[in-house]
Each structure stands twice: as C-alpha cells, then as structure tokens.
Design a protein around this motif. Structure first.
Motif, PDB file in Angstrom:
ATOM      1  N   ALA B 138       2.872  -2.224   0.744  1.00  0.00           N
ATOM      2  CA  ALA B 138       4.289  -2.272   0.347  1.00  0.00           C
ATOM      3  C   ALA B 138       4.771  -3.710   0.197  1.00  0.00           C
ATOM      4  N   TRP B 139       4.258  -4.599   1.036  1.00  0.00           N
ATOM      5  CA  TRP B 139       4.673  -6.006   0.930  1.00  0.00           C
ATOM      6  C   TRP B 139       4.012  -6.682  -0.271  1.00  0.00           C
ATOM      7  N   ARG B 140       2.765  -6.302  -0.551  1.00  0.00           N
ATOM      8  CA  ARG B 140       2.110  -6.854  -1.747  1.00  0.00           C
ATOM      9  C   ARG B 140       2.889  -6.446  -2.985  1.00  0.00           C
ATOM     10  N   ASP B 141       3.282  -5.197  -3.019  1.00  0.00           N
ATOM     11  CA  ASP B 141       4.033  -4.730  -4.187  1.00  0.00           C
ATOM     12  C   ASP B 141       5.415  -5.371  -4.250  1.00  0.00           C
ATOM     13  N   TRP B 142       6.001  -5.629  -3.068  1.00  0.00           N
ATOM     14  CA  TRP B 142       7.302  -6.328  -3.054  1.00  0.00           C
ATOM     15  C   TRP B 142       7.130  -7.705  -3.711  1.00  0.00           C
ATOM     16  N   SER B 143       6.064  -8.399  -3.346  1.00  0.00           N
ATOM     17  CA  SER B 143       5.805  -9.713  -3.963  1.00  0.00           C
ATOM     18  C   SER B 143       5.601  -9.556  -5.461  1.00  0.00           C
ATOM     19  N   ALA B 144       4.906  -8.481  -5.852  1.00  0.00           N
ATOM     20  CA  ALA B 144       4.621  -8.275  -7.285  1.00  0.00           C
ATOM     21  C   ALA B 144       5.904  -8.007  -8.055  1.00  0.00           C
ATOM     22  N   PHE B 145       6.748  -7.134  -7.519  1.00  0.00           N
ATOM     23  CA  PHE B 145       7.923  -6.832  -8.337  1.00  0.00           C
ATOM     24  C   PHE B 145       8.985  -7.907  -8.275  1.00  0.00           C
ATOM     25  N   THR B 146       8.998  -8.739  -7.204  1.00  0.00           N
ATOM     26  CA  THR B 146       9.931  -9.879  -7.229  1.00  0.00           C
ATOM     27  C   THR B 146       9.449 -10.910  -8.235  1.00  0.00           C
ATOM     28  N   ALA B 147       8.131 -11.087  -8.309  1.00  0.00           N
ATOM     29  CA  ALA B 147       7.595 -12.046  -9.290  1.00  0.00           C
ATOM     30  C   ALA B 147       7.824 -11.533 -10.712  1.00  0.00           C
ATOM     31  N   ALA B 148       7.810 -10.219 -10.857  1.00  0.00           N
ATOM     32  CA  ALA B 148       7.970  -9.649 -12.197  1.00  0.00           C
ATOM     33  C   ALA B 148       9.433  -9.578 -12.618  1.00  0.00           C
ATOM     34  N   GLY B 149      10.329  -9.923 -11.704  1.00  0.00           N
ATOM     35  CA  GLY B 149      11.742  -9.921 -12.062  1.00  0.00           C
ATOM     36  C   GLY B 149      12.385  -8.557 -11.936  1.00  0.00           C
ATOM     37  N   GLN B 153      12.915  -0.944  -6.462  1.00  0.00           N
ATOM     38  CA  GLN B 153      11.590  -0.600  -6.000  1.00  0.00           C
ATOM     39  C   GLN B 153      11.200   0.761  -6.548  1.00  0.00           C
ATOM     40  N   ARG B 154       9.913   0.892  -6.879  1.00  0.00           N
ATOM     41  CA  ARG B 154       9.483   2.201  -7.385  1.00  0.00           C
ATOM     42  C   ARG B 154       9.164   3.142  -6.231  1.00  0.00           C
ATOM     43  N   GLN B 155       9.053   4.390  -6.584  1.00  0.00           N
ATOM     44  CA  GLN B 155       8.743   5.423  -5.591  1.00  0.00           C
ATOM     45  C   GLN B 155       7.334   5.213  -5.051  1.00  0.00           C
ATOM     46  N   THR B 156       7.189   5.253  -3.754  1.00  0.00           N
ATOM     47  CA  THR B 156       5.847   5.133  -3.201  1.00  0.00           C
ATOM     48  C   THR B 156       5.618   6.124  -2.075  1.00  0.00           C
ATOM     49  N   TRP B 169       3.357   0.882  -7.641  1.00  0.00           N
ATOM     50  CA  TRP B 169       2.873  -0.469  -7.934  1.00  0.00           C
ATOM     51  C   TRP B 169       1.418  -0.546  -7.497  1.00  0.00           C
ATOM     52  N   PRO B 170       0.666  -1.542  -7.989  1.00  0.00           N
ATOM     53  CA  PRO B 170      -0.801  -1.513  -7.797  1.00  0.00           C
ATOM     54  C   PRO B 170      -1.273  -1.365  -6.360  1.00  0.00           C
ATOM     55  N   ALA B 171      -0.691  -2.117  -5.429  1.00  0.00           N
ATOM     56  CA  ALA B 171      -1.208  -2.057  -4.056  1.00  0.00           C
ATOM     57  C   ALA B 171      -0.932  -0.698  -3.428  1.00  0.00           C
ATOM     58  N   ALA B 172       0.264  -0.168  -3.674  1.00  0.00           N
ATOM     59  CA  ALA B 172       0.600   1.150  -3.121  1.00  0.00           C
ATOM     60  C   ALA B 172      -0.275   2.218  -3.758  1.00  0.00           C
ATOM     61  N   ARG B 173      -0.560   2.040  -5.048  1.00  0.00           N
ATOM     62  CA  ARG B 173      -1.409   3.010  -5.761  1.00  0.00           C
ATOM     63  C   ARG B 173      -2.810   3.025  -5.135  1.00  0.00           C
ATOM     64  N   LYS B 174      -3.306   1.819  -4.849  1.00  0.00           N
ATOM     65  CA  LYS B 174      -4.642   1.729  -4.261  1.00  0.00           C
ATOM     66  C   LYS B 174      -4.638   2.402  -2.880  1.00  0.00           C
ATOM     67  N   ALA B 175      -3.621   2.098  -2.076  1.00  0.00           N
ATOM     68  CA  ALA B 175      -3.562   2.693  -0.732  1.00  0.00           C
ATOM     69  C   ALA B 175      -3.447   4.211  -0.818  1.00  0.00           C
ATOM     70  N   ALA B 176      -2.643   4.700  -1.778  1.00  0.00           N
ATOM     71  CA  ALA B 176      -2.474   6.152  -1.919  1.00  0.00           C
ATOM     72  C   ALA B 176      -3.780   6.806  -2.359  1.00  0.00           C
ATOM     73  N   LEU B 177      -4.491   6.137  -3.247  1.00  0.00           N
ATOM     74  CA  LEU B 177      -5.774   6.683  -3.714  1.00  0.00           C
ATOM     75  C   LEU B 177      -6.805   6.736  -2.593  1.00  0.00           C
ATOM     76  N   ALA B 203      -8.545  -3.969 -12.979  1.00  0.00           N
ATOM     77  CA  ALA B 203      -7.956  -2.840 -12.249  1.00  0.00           C
ATOM     78  C   ALA B 203      -8.944  -1.673 -12.218  1.00  0.00           C
ATOM     79  N   ARG B 204      -9.650  -1.446 -13.346  1.00  0.00           N
ATOM     80  CA  ARG B 204     -10.629  -0.346 -13.367  1.00  0.00           C
ATOM     81  C   ARG B 204     -11.709  -0.584 -12.322  1.00  0.00           C
ATOM     82  N   LEU B 205     -12.145  -1.839 -12.233  1.00  0.00           N
ATOM     83  CA  LEU B 205     -13.195  -2.166 -11.266  1.00  0.00           C
ATOM     84  C   LEU B 205     -12.714  -1.851  -9.842  1.00  0.00           C
ATOM     85  N   ARG B 206     -11.484  -2.272  -9.547  1.00  0.00           N
ATOM     86  CA  ARG B 206     -10.949  -2.047  -8.198  1.00  0.00           C
ATOM     87  C   ARG B 206     -10.807  -0.542  -7.917  1.00  0.00           C
TER      88      ARG B 206
END
Lengths: 496, 476
Positions: B138-149, B153-156, B169-177, B203-206
């Motif tokens: 959640a904090w990684r995604d917070w950094s991502a969406f603050t950087a993205a302007g 926050q999206r649903q997680t 967001w990517p980090a939450a998606r990875k954790a959920a997966l 992203a595909r690799l990850r």
C-alpha cells in the motif's frame, strides 16, 4: 542550511588513551580492585597544568547535570554547563579512558572530561547506574580503534602537573581603588569609541543603501554578493559585526526567491536595514538592538542580568540547524518548544564554533523532552536563550503540543511591531496539510483554508501524506521551513 | 501617515515604487500619501520610503500558488502494526548504520517476519522497490500514485478479479495475486492468462514469476503458451525454466550430447558399487567457456538424461568440490530448473560436503524451515560464521542459543582480547541479532554484556531490537 534530526556525528574530540603506557597500569590495577579511576590517572591524563586547574573548578556538583554511569561502571557521562547556550555532553569509557566532549576545545582531553573523571574519582556526585543514553551509544559506535589515535600528550615533553596546585585557590590581590576607577574610565571610553565607530559604520551603510537605490535594484540583485561583501567588511571595521554577518547572508536569502520576486525581496531586506540602523541611533544602549547590530552579551552578563527572564519549564527539542557562515563560523541553532500553556513559546539556543574545528556532536536528540531552566536574553520577544539546568530526561512527560496562541495572521505580523527588522520568526501553525502545485512545489495549507504558505525546499514522504495537527516552523517572510509537526502518526521531523 | 491612504492604495502604489527603484529612479513621488512622513530632503525621503515600503511588502505580500493545489491522499495504515514508539530510535539507528539498500531491506523483512512494520517517518519503500515485503504494497502504491500526480487512491480491499484488475496499483496487485495463488492456484493462473498480455515485459516477468509458488502440472499449458508466443526473451526464459522444474524441458538436441561429452559416469566401490560422475577437464579456455555455455543452456532433466541418469541420481553421483566451475553450473541448473525436492536433496548433499558458497546459492529457493536447518548445520558442524549462517537462514529464522555454536565461542574469545577494538565484528553481532529467536536474543545480550561488551554498545543494536520486539510473526 541543513536541519538534522539532532543525531549528528562527530569524530572530532574522540580520544583513545590505551596507547598511553604510563596511565594504563594505574587503570588496570584500579579496575581489578573495582575502583573506577583514581586522581593519579586524571593528573596524568591532563595535557597541562592549566587544564587540571580548570578541571578542578568544574569538579563541583553545581556545574553538572544528568550524571550517570553504566551498571557495570565502565562508562560514565554527564552534562556540564559551559560558555555556550547548551551544556556540553561529556562521556568517558573507564576501561581505556577513551573520552568525548561536545565542547569546541582543541585540548584533548578537555577540562570537561577531566572534570567528569575527577567527579568520578572522588565520588563528588553519585554516578547512578542507568541505561546508556543514545548519544553515548552513538559515540561508542564511532570510536576509532585504540591504535588510531594518539593522546595529545603522547610524545610531548613531560610537564609537571600537580593536583594539589590545581586545587589551590589563587589569593586575590586587594584591589587598588585608583586602578578600579581607571579601569572603569577605560571601559567607558571603549564603549564610547565603539558606539562612535558603529554610528559611523551605520552612516556608511545608509549611504550604501542609497547608492543601491540610485544604481538600481536590478544591478544590485545581479551583483549582490560582491556589493554586500564590501559593505559587510566596512561594518566589521566599524564594530557592527552582527549587522555585517546579516548582510553577508543577504544575497543567499535573495537568491532563494523566484527571480520575479527578488526586487520586492531586496526592498524588504534593505528596508529592514534602514529600520535597524535608525533604531540603533535612537537607543544605542538597548541590549536587544545592540545584539542585532554589534555583538551579543556574554553568557555571564545574561545570567547576571535581573531583566533576563528565567523560565523553568517542560521543553521539546524541535530541530537543530547547522549552518556554515561566510565568516568561517558554524552556527548551531537548537529550537525548543515550550510545552507549557504560557511563557515564551519557542527558545533558540545558539552556539558558534569555527568550521575548522570539524563537525560537532549534537547536544540533543530531535523529539527529546526534558524539564529544565532557560535564561532568555532580555528582549521584548524573548527567543534566544541559555540552558542553565537540564533535568534527566523524563519519559513520563506526555504533554501534547499547545494550541497556537494567536490567529495565523497575527502570529505572522504582530512580532514585527516590536522588532520590524526580524528575518526569521518561529511559528506554531494550526491544523493544516502539505499540498503541491503543478510544478511540484510544496505549500502548507491551513485546514480551514484561510492561509496558504510556501514551504522551503521539498517536502517528501509522511510529511505530505497525513494531516498535520500542529506544525512548528520558521517563517522567513517568504518561505516556511518546517522544524517538526504533530500528526495522527505522531511526531514528524521537518526538513532533512 | 495620511489617514485616507488605505492598504489597497499603498499596495497599488508599491508596484510603481519597486519598478522605479529597480530601474534606479527615485520613487518618493509615487507614494504621495506618505508625503508628510517622507519629509523634504530627497535622499532622506528615499530611505524613509524604503523602510516603510519594506515593512509593508514584508508583512502583507506573500506568494500565492500559481496553480490549483493538489493534496496527496493519506498514507494508508498497513496490515501489520508499526513498531512501538520506544523501539523506533533503535530501528532508525540500525537503518542509519545500514551501508546499502539491501541491508535496510533485510531489516524491514526481519520486522515483517516478526509481525511488525516500520513507522513511515523512519522508512518507506519507493514505488519501484520490488524487494520490499509485500505488506508494504500500500505504501509502494502510495508513492506511485503521488509520483503520477493522482489524488485519489484506487480500490485495493477486494479480492483481485479480471473485472477489478485495473483498480489495483502494481504493488497491491502483486500482493493480491500472491494471496490468490496461495489460496487458489488455478484462479491465479487463469487471471494471469486473461490479463498478463496487456502488461509490459517487466511487469509480465514479475507477474509470471509469482507462479513459482505452488507450481504444478496445471500450469504447463499456460507456460508453454508463453514460451511459444511471448514477445520478451526474458519472459520466455522464465517460462522455460518453470516448465523444466515440472519436468517439461526442451527436447534434447546436439548440444546436450556435446555437454554430456564433458562428463562420464563411472562406478566405484567393491562391495557397494555406486555411480560417480567423472569430469573430463576441458583443455583450453575456449572449451571451458563452451562447457559453461552448454550448462547455461540446458535443464537438469535433459542433462541427467544425456548421462543416462535420473536427475536425483545425477545429484547423488556428482563429485562435489572437484571441479568448482562444474559445481556452480550444476547448482545453477538445479536452482533454475530443479524441483523443490531436488533442491533440498542438493542442499543436503552440498551441506555434507561443506560447500558454503553452494549452499548460500541454493538457500533463496528453500523453504524457511529448510533454510534454518541448513544454517544450524553450518553453524554447529561446519564452523560457519554468523554472517554466512544468516545469509543461509534468511530473516525468518529463530535459532535457539546460536551463541553456543563454534562461531559464538570464537566471538566471545575475540571480544575478550586485549587489542579488541570497539568496531570489531560488527557484522557478526548484527547477523546474530537477526538469527536469534527473541528469547535467544535476550540471553545472548546478557551473555555478551557479561563478557565485557557495554549494554549500550551499538554493535548490539540488532540483538537489542530482537530481544525487545514481541514475536508476532508466522512461525515457519
């Protein structure tokens, strides 16, 4: 300028004495016998007789606070009142007599270390077993290997040092009344000469300001550094050292503004100088104005002045600012917040030391709270202070930050009525939040939307991602430097 | 001051005053409302006007944002609690003493393994910090969406599905997966099959790498599809490696026969005859390189098959510590293409042969309990230092009484030496602090201070943190 979390490091002043062969046998025998250290070791450790003499003067309980030791007796520490605004932190490892003091002395060990060892050797104060403070642990972590350092006295010609002589009080010669009168007359003459010199220097300053207006602020802004340097040098010659130092820093304050705002900034800066010069002419003996123009009173003068407010209170360390000035001095400013409901809200402890002395250890840890007594320099708005007593840290103190006493607009302007030449104003802001504009610049915005102030530098991380219930900051007329803030996450340090 | 001169009028005039001074002209004429205050002397008037204007401009004019302000969303709380306030200084000091990002990552993984997270004022991961524990997503995604302007926050909170994939967001998606894969491996694979094609290669690799958890034959078809159709060589290589782990290596070609030529299988022993791999030492640097290239390009099953062996027989017959380059090549093959059982078999054999470097290489793919077991074996039997043992054990180990190992006795002897320095063996003390269980950390601290270390010695910071931190983590 940098603001650290008051955990600065210092290698300067660390000393390891295990390479001192004449001391170690004394230590070893004492250690085995369970005695920490004896006076012979203190005597041998001293670099000269004058250090011993000075240490003898410091080996009195009244000079010390926060004295303690590790449960095994190997480490001792304490805080000793010195000539600076903060007490010096002194620590020693009795196993090898490694020691450290935050004072700027170039003698190793300094008189404070010798004083601490003396206190311990003669059990003048109890060294109560306690948890090792973080600042002592930090020092332990930085200590060099025993072979890395050589004591100042190692290899030096042996000089006779004698504890008894150090303890002996020098008889004071009876004062000749004529001598006293002559000295007073000389002092008065010196004061008069200084005042005359300052007034002449202020004439030169006003003429210089007029020249800048005539030549155009546009060219002044382009050439501010060189021009300010020239008039600052003239002010130093005219004994207006504080004003000279302020003008030396003027270009950097100006260049910190957006290019379009610099003419306004120049008008504000130069206007304040005119006000200060006029104030000095009106009341040249006023201590507060003299402090802003010439020099500050000595610590002794402030302590002896009955007008100096004494505040016994509960303080929180907000931040420490360390700045290397153009005159080669490093200023170390510690900002304290008074957690009581009344009294001066902020205190500023200011120390100077030469940049050549290297980095200096912090006296405080950011966020630390303590009870202690501060003596403020006399002023309409007391701010600069000396810490004269600091009790041991009290973990049970949980006071919240007080609410701001005035509306924000009042807080921003009211102090200027008393001190219109002021450049930095500490503020306690109400609930607000950091926001960003399209360029990414940070702004502090009040929760009620009544004020928006630009924030100096960048604000990152938690500071931007939470509500700030209280914010302590320095307002410089055009930028807000955040010292610390309270939030639902707890306390947050300001700018790094 | 003229009474009628209000702030508005003064403000209006200030523009002209500042402009005149900027150009080098006199300005008193532009402030006629202050005529009385400025006086008749033109030089004096300019200075008085400067003092008044400066105060007015300093007190009333502050910058205003040129654009609308954007307030960043709150940093969200994490699933694990923040370390207690009293321990934060210790955490900060360990973070500050960490020489690199990897050391800081190790500390936050240690905390997460014990059921705690850092305070966001002390440490936060960057958006791109793939090494951060998943609990910080959640904090990684917070950094991502603050950087993205972004400002919202999206649903997680929901379970991830094809429909709400874009809400993460990517980090939450990875954790959920990861969570989904643990609960329902087929559903996670099906989700990847549906969505992975829309992601970029990194992203595909990850995402595909997440299949390594609970990898099974059910995944073969999807992985074969990736090998056949994915555009990115690194994704294809990963899918190939996973297929190999499942025993679906590529068809053996001429290369595998050439590789087999560098080795031969012999028998030894009179009564209990056993097979052993004999190394045909390459004669030129070019041949060494060729062998390495061939080992890099194959998989364990194919290599073993080319020698007429099953993979587990190849691992058992390998003559370790005779040809270090061949050892490294085989270990790499096992890590990349071996099954979990083959990996454990290799680790046990390597451990018996006291091959420290090889066990360190195998450790990341081993389960935490296996890692702890090999770390203990290394400490007790092979005289490993704590630093090596900790690399093998990872951050989830909770060793009881590590100080009684030979490395502990050595450490105690070292700190008692007359010429011991205050900074000696800092890495060993730190590793000891990571390895020990909470109770062991408490006992170890006491023993070390009894042996002469100061209680406040910063080398003991990690041990002190461990000793004071309630262990709320999942036990391996």
């Amino acid at each position: 300028m940098t603001i650290s979390a008051c955990s600065g490091s210092s290698a300067r002043g660390d000393i390891e004495l295990s390479s001192c062969p004449d001391i170690l046998p004394v230590l070893d025998s004492n250690w085995e016998a369970g005695v920490a250290i004896d006076l012979k070791a203190v005597e041998q450790l001293a670099t000269d007789q004058s250090s011993l003499k000075a240490a003898a003067g410091l080996a009195k309980p009244a000079n010390w606070s926060g004295v303690g030791g590790s449960p095994d007796g190997a480490l001792i520490w304490g805080e000793c009142a010195g000539s600076g605004a903060n007490p010096y932190r002194v620590m020693a490892d009795l196993r090898d007599l490694g020691n450290k003091c935050t004072c700027p002395s170039r003698k190793f060990p300094c008189k404070h270390v010798l004083g601490l060892l003396w206190l311990n050797a003669e059990s003048i104060v109890p060294f109560a077993p306690a948890d090792t403070p973080a600042w002592v642990s930090d020092w332990l972590g930085r200590r060099r290997g025993t072979s890395a350092a050589k004591p100042a006295s190692a290899g030096a010609p042996t000089v006779d040092k004698d504890l008894r002589a150090a303890r002996a009080l020098e008889p004071e010669a009876p004062e000749d009344p004529k001598d006293a009168a002559r000295r007073e007359a000389q002092a008065a003459k010196r004061n008069e000469d200084t005042e005359r010199a300052i007034l002449d220097a202020l004439d030169a300053l006003e003429q210089w300001i007029g020249d800048q207006l005539r030549l155009g602020l546009s060219s002044f802004i382009d050439d501010a550094t060189a021009r300010c340097r020239r008039i600052a040098a003239r002010l130093v010659d005219g004994k207006a050292a504080a004003l000279a130092s302020r003008i030396d820093e003027l270009p950097s304050r100006l260049l910190a503004l957006a290019a379009g705002d610099r003419p306004r900034g120049a008008v504000v800066e130069l206007g304040k100088l005119v006000l200060l010069a006029r104030a000095f002419r009106a009341t040249p003996r006023d201590a507060e104005i003299r402090r802003a123009v010439a020099t500050s009173e000595t610590r002794e003068t402030v302590l002896a002045d009955p007008q100096s407010p004494r505040v016994n209170g509960h303080w929180e360390v907000l931040a420490e600012q360390v700045q290397t000035r153009r005159d080669g001095l490093v200023s170390q400013t510690t900002w304290l917040l008074n957690l009581a409901a009344s009294g001066p809200r902020f205190a500023m402890l200011l120390d100077f030391f030469p940049a050549s002395a290297g980095r200096r250890g912090s006296v405080f840890t950011s966020g630390e709270r303590f009870r202690g007594e501060l003596v403020f320099y006399p002023s309409q708005q007391p701010l600069r202070a000396l810490l004269v007593r600091r009790d041991a840290a009290d973990e049970t103190l949980v006071s919240e930050w007080p609410a701001p006493g005035h509306t924000l607009s009042d807080a921003l302007t009211r102090p200027l009525l008393a001190e219109p030449w002021m450049i930095e104003l500490p503020l306690l802001l109400p609930q607000g939040r950091i926001a960003r504009d399209d360029s990414g610049a940070a702004w502090w915005r009040a929760a009620d939307g009544t004020a928006t102030l630009p924030v100096a530098g960048s604000a990152e991380g938690l500071l931007t991602g939470t509500e700030l219930t209280r914010t302590a900051a320095i307002w410089s007329g055009n930028r807000l430097t955040i010292l610390a803030a309270q939030s639902p996450w707890g306390r947050i340090d300001g700018h790094d | 001051m003229t009474e009628t001169a209000g702030a508005e009028a003064i403000f209006e005039a200030m523009g002209a005053v500042v402009t005149r001074w900027t150009m080098g002209s006199t300005a008193a004429a532009a402030a006629s409302f202050w005529r009385t205050e400025l006086g008749d002397d033109p030089v004096e008037a300019e200075l008085r006007l400067l003092a008044l204007s400066g105060q007015f401009l300093g007190a009333t004019v502050t910058a205003e944002p040129a654009s609308a302000l954007r307030v960043l969303p709150d940093i969200p709380p994490l699933a694990l609690p923040t370390v207690a306030e009293a321990l934060r200084p210790l955490v900060r000091r360990i973070l500050a003493a960490s020489k690199d990002a990897a050391s800081r990552t190790e500390l936050v993984h240690f905390l997460a393994a014990r059921g705690w997270t850092t305070h966001p004022a002390d440490w936060m991961p960057d958006a791109s910090d793939e090494d951060a524990p998943d609990v910080y997503a959640a904090w990684r995604d917070w950094s991502a969406f603050t950087a993205a302007g972004a400002t919202t926050q999206r649903q997680t909170n929901d379970q991830i599905t094809v429909e709400n994939w874009e809400d993460f967001w990517p980090a939450a998606r990875k954790a959920a997966l990861i969570g989904l894969r643990r609960r329902d491996p087929s559903a996670a694979r099906a989700l990847l099959e549906a969505k992975v094609g829309n992601e970029n290669a990194d992203a595909r690799l990850r995402l595909v790498s997440l299949l390594s958890e609970r990898l099974s034959d059910d995944d073969v078809a999807f992985l074969e599809g990736l090998v056949a159709n994915d555009r990115a060589p690194k994704v294809k290589a990963l899918a190939t490696s996973m297929l190999a782990r499942l025993g679906h290596g590529p068809a053996a070609g001429e290369d595998i026969a050439e590789l087999a030529g560098f080795f031969s299988v012999k028998t030894k022993g009179l009564l209990r005859r056993s097979r052993v791999i004999d190394f045909q030492t390459p004669k030129t640097p070019a041949r060494w390189q060729r062998r390495k290239a061939l080992l890099d390009g194959t998989d364990l099953t194919s290599f073993a098959g080319a020698l007429g062996l099953a993979p587990q027989d190849l691992i058992a017959a390998w003559d370790w510590k005779v040809d270090p380059a061949a050892d490294a090549g085989l270990i790499k093959l096992i890590i990349e293409t071996g099954t979990d059982a083959q990996l454990v078999q290799a680790a046990e054999i390597v451990s018996e042969h006291d091959a420290t470097g090889l066990i360190v290489a195998l450790a990341p793919r081993l389960a935490p309990t296996e890692r702890a077991k090999f770390a203990v074996a290394g400490l007790r039997t092979h005289g490993f230092r704590f630093e090596i043992a900790q690399v093998i054990a990872g951050v989830a180990a909770r060793l009881d009484d590590p100080l009684s190992a030979p490395a502990g006795a050595k450490l105690l002897a070292e700190i008692r030496r007359d010429d011991a320095k205050p900074s000696d063996h800092a890495e060993e003390f730190h590793a000891l602090g990571v390895l020990a269980s909470q109770a062991a950390a408490q006992q170890t601290s006491q023993r070390l201070t009894a042996a002469g270390l100061l209680q406040g010695d910063p080398r003991l910071d990690m041990l002190r943190l461990n000793a004071a931190l309630d262990d709320q983590g999942e036990k391996p």
